[in-house]
Design a protein around this motif. Structure first.
Motif, PDB file in Angstrom:
ATOM      1  N   GLU A  35       7.685  -0.690  10.253  1.00  0.00           N
ATOM      2  CA  GLU A  35       7.044   0.337   9.654  1.00  0.00           C
ATOM      3  C   GLU A  35       6.491  -0.047   8.401  1.00  0.00           C
ATOM      4  O   GLU A  35       6.519  -0.826   7.724  1.00  0.00           O
ATOM      5  N   PHE A  36       5.154   0.771   8.103  1.00  0.00           N
ATOM      6  CA  PHE A  36       4.406   0.449   6.956  1.00  0.00           C
ATOM      7  C   PHE A  36       5.157   0.057   5.618  1.00  0.00           C
ATOM      8  O   PHE A  36       5.112  -0.788   4.875  1.00  0.00           O
ATOM      9  N   MET A  37       6.307   1.090   5.274  1.00  0.00           N
ATOM     10  CA  MET A  37       6.905   1.071   4.075  1.00  0.00           C
ATOM     11  C   MET A  37       7.888   0.073   4.293  1.00  0.00           C
ATOM     12  O   MET A  37       8.272  -0.825   2.995  1.00  0.00           O
ATOM     13  N   ILE A  40       5.871  -2.855   2.901  1.00  0.00           N
ATOM     14  CA  ILE A  40       5.546  -2.796   1.175  1.00  0.00           C
ATOM     15  C   ILE A  40       6.657  -3.139   0.639  1.00  0.00           C
ATOM     16  O   ILE A  40       6.770  -3.977  -0.480  1.00  0.00           O
ATOM     17  N   VAL A  43       6.682  -6.913   0.375  1.00  0.00           N
ATOM     18  CA  VAL A  43       5.543  -7.407  -0.614  1.00  0.00           C
ATOM     19  C   VAL A  43       6.105  -7.215  -1.933  1.00  0.00           C
ATOM     20  O   VAL A  43       5.868  -8.072  -2.788  1.00  0.00           O
ATOM     21  N   ASP A  44       6.944  -6.151  -2.289  1.00  0.00           N
ATOM     22  CA  ASP A  44       7.540  -6.080  -3.631  1.00  0.00           C
ATOM     23  C   ASP A  44       8.439  -7.439  -3.863  1.00  0.00           C
ATOM     24  O   ASP A  44       8.555  -7.510  -4.924  1.00  0.00           O
ATOM     25  N   ALA A  47       6.451 -10.108  -4.494  1.00  0.00           N
ATOM     26  CA  ALA A  47       5.838 -10.156  -5.931  1.00  0.00           C
ATOM     27  C   ALA A  47       6.759 -10.538  -6.752  1.00  0.00           C
ATOM     28  O   ALA A  47       6.530 -11.253  -7.878  1.00  0.00           O
ATOM     29  N   ILE A  59      -1.934 -11.910  -0.258  1.00  0.00           N
ATOM     30  CA  ILE A  59      -1.446 -10.977   0.454  1.00  0.00           C
ATOM     31  C   ILE A  59      -2.329  -9.789   1.261  1.00  0.00           C
ATOM     32  O   ILE A  59      -3.112  -9.302   0.565  1.00  0.00           O
ATOM     33  N   ASP A  60      -2.100  -9.997   2.449  1.00  0.00           N
ATOM     34  CA  ASP A  60      -2.965  -8.850   3.229  1.00  0.00           C
ATOM     35  C   ASP A  60      -1.903  -7.984   3.872  1.00  0.00           C
ATOM     36  O   ASP A  60      -1.091  -8.619   4.799  1.00  0.00           O
ATOM     37  N   ILE A  61      -2.074  -6.766   3.852  1.00  0.00           N
ATOM     38  CA  ILE A  61      -1.420  -5.741   4.286  1.00  0.00           C
ATOM     39  C   ILE A  61      -2.369  -4.999   5.499  1.00  0.00           C
ATOM     40  O   ILE A  61      -3.321  -4.581   5.140  1.00  0.00           O
ATOM     41  N   ARG A  62      -1.890  -5.131   6.815  1.00  0.00           N
ATOM     42  CA  ARG A  62      -2.478  -4.409   7.599  1.00  0.00           C
ATOM     43  C   ARG A  62      -1.346  -3.553   8.438  1.00  0.00           C
ATOM     44  O   ARG A  62      -0.693  -3.937   9.322  1.00  0.00           O
ATOM     45  N   TYR A  63      -1.373  -2.293   8.060  1.00  0.00           N
ATOM     46  CA  TYR A  63      -0.286  -1.320   8.420  1.00  0.00           C
ATOM     47  C   TYR A  63       1.200  -2.135   8.109  1.00  0.00           C
ATOM     48  O   TYR A  63       1.503  -2.462   7.151  1.00  0.00           O
TER      49      TYR A  63
END
Lengths: 94, 94
Positions: A35-37, A40, A43-44, A47, A59-63
């Motif tokens: 899932e998208f979240m 995320i 990524v957090d 980071a 960082i590349d986010i694709r869904y």
């Protein structure tokens, strides 16, 4: 600042981070989530590690797919700092 | 699902989101921050909006520069949902 690694050093170190591909002068890892979240949240976590290390991947986010690219721009290539960062990011996903 | 917008509709709607560029079938906004973590905070805000709207932009993070790309893959072009999302994201930066 870390020194530029030579080919032999890179060949040895890449074995310790088998989830990462060597693409030119970059280490690349593609992390796929359901899932998208979840992506995320990952990524957090990346980071936080990156900020602590003062070493920031692209960082590349694709869904729900997150692609990370790590290199040391200051020396135009790979250094210990890149492999350290890759290893620490891997710990998020174990 | 939103309907594909025609060129005239796009020309009208793009005026309402002047920070976004039309690139082919995508709306693109580049947001530049002073520090990496400000960009990450922005991405977290975007993610919340995207998840609520069930409409997820492509997100590229390059240190403190975040690039967003919005389109509606299901219709291979731009829809009201894209402009709505762009406008809501803009509210984060006002």
């Amino acid at each position: 600042m870390s020194d530029l690694l030579n080919e032999d050093e890179i060949k040895t170190l890449i074995k310790k981070v088998p989830e990462w591909e060597l693409e030119g002068k970059e280490l690349v890892r593609v992390a796929e989530f359901d899932e998208f979240m979840e992506g995320i949240d990952f990524v957090d976590g990346v980071a936080e590690i990156a900020e602590e290390a003062n070493h920031h991947p692209d960082i590349d986010i694709r869904y729900a797919t997150v692609t990370l690219r790590v290199t040391t721009h200051e020396v135009n290539g790979l250094t210990d700092a890149d492999f350290d960062l890759a290893g620490r990011i891997d710990n998020l996903l174990d």
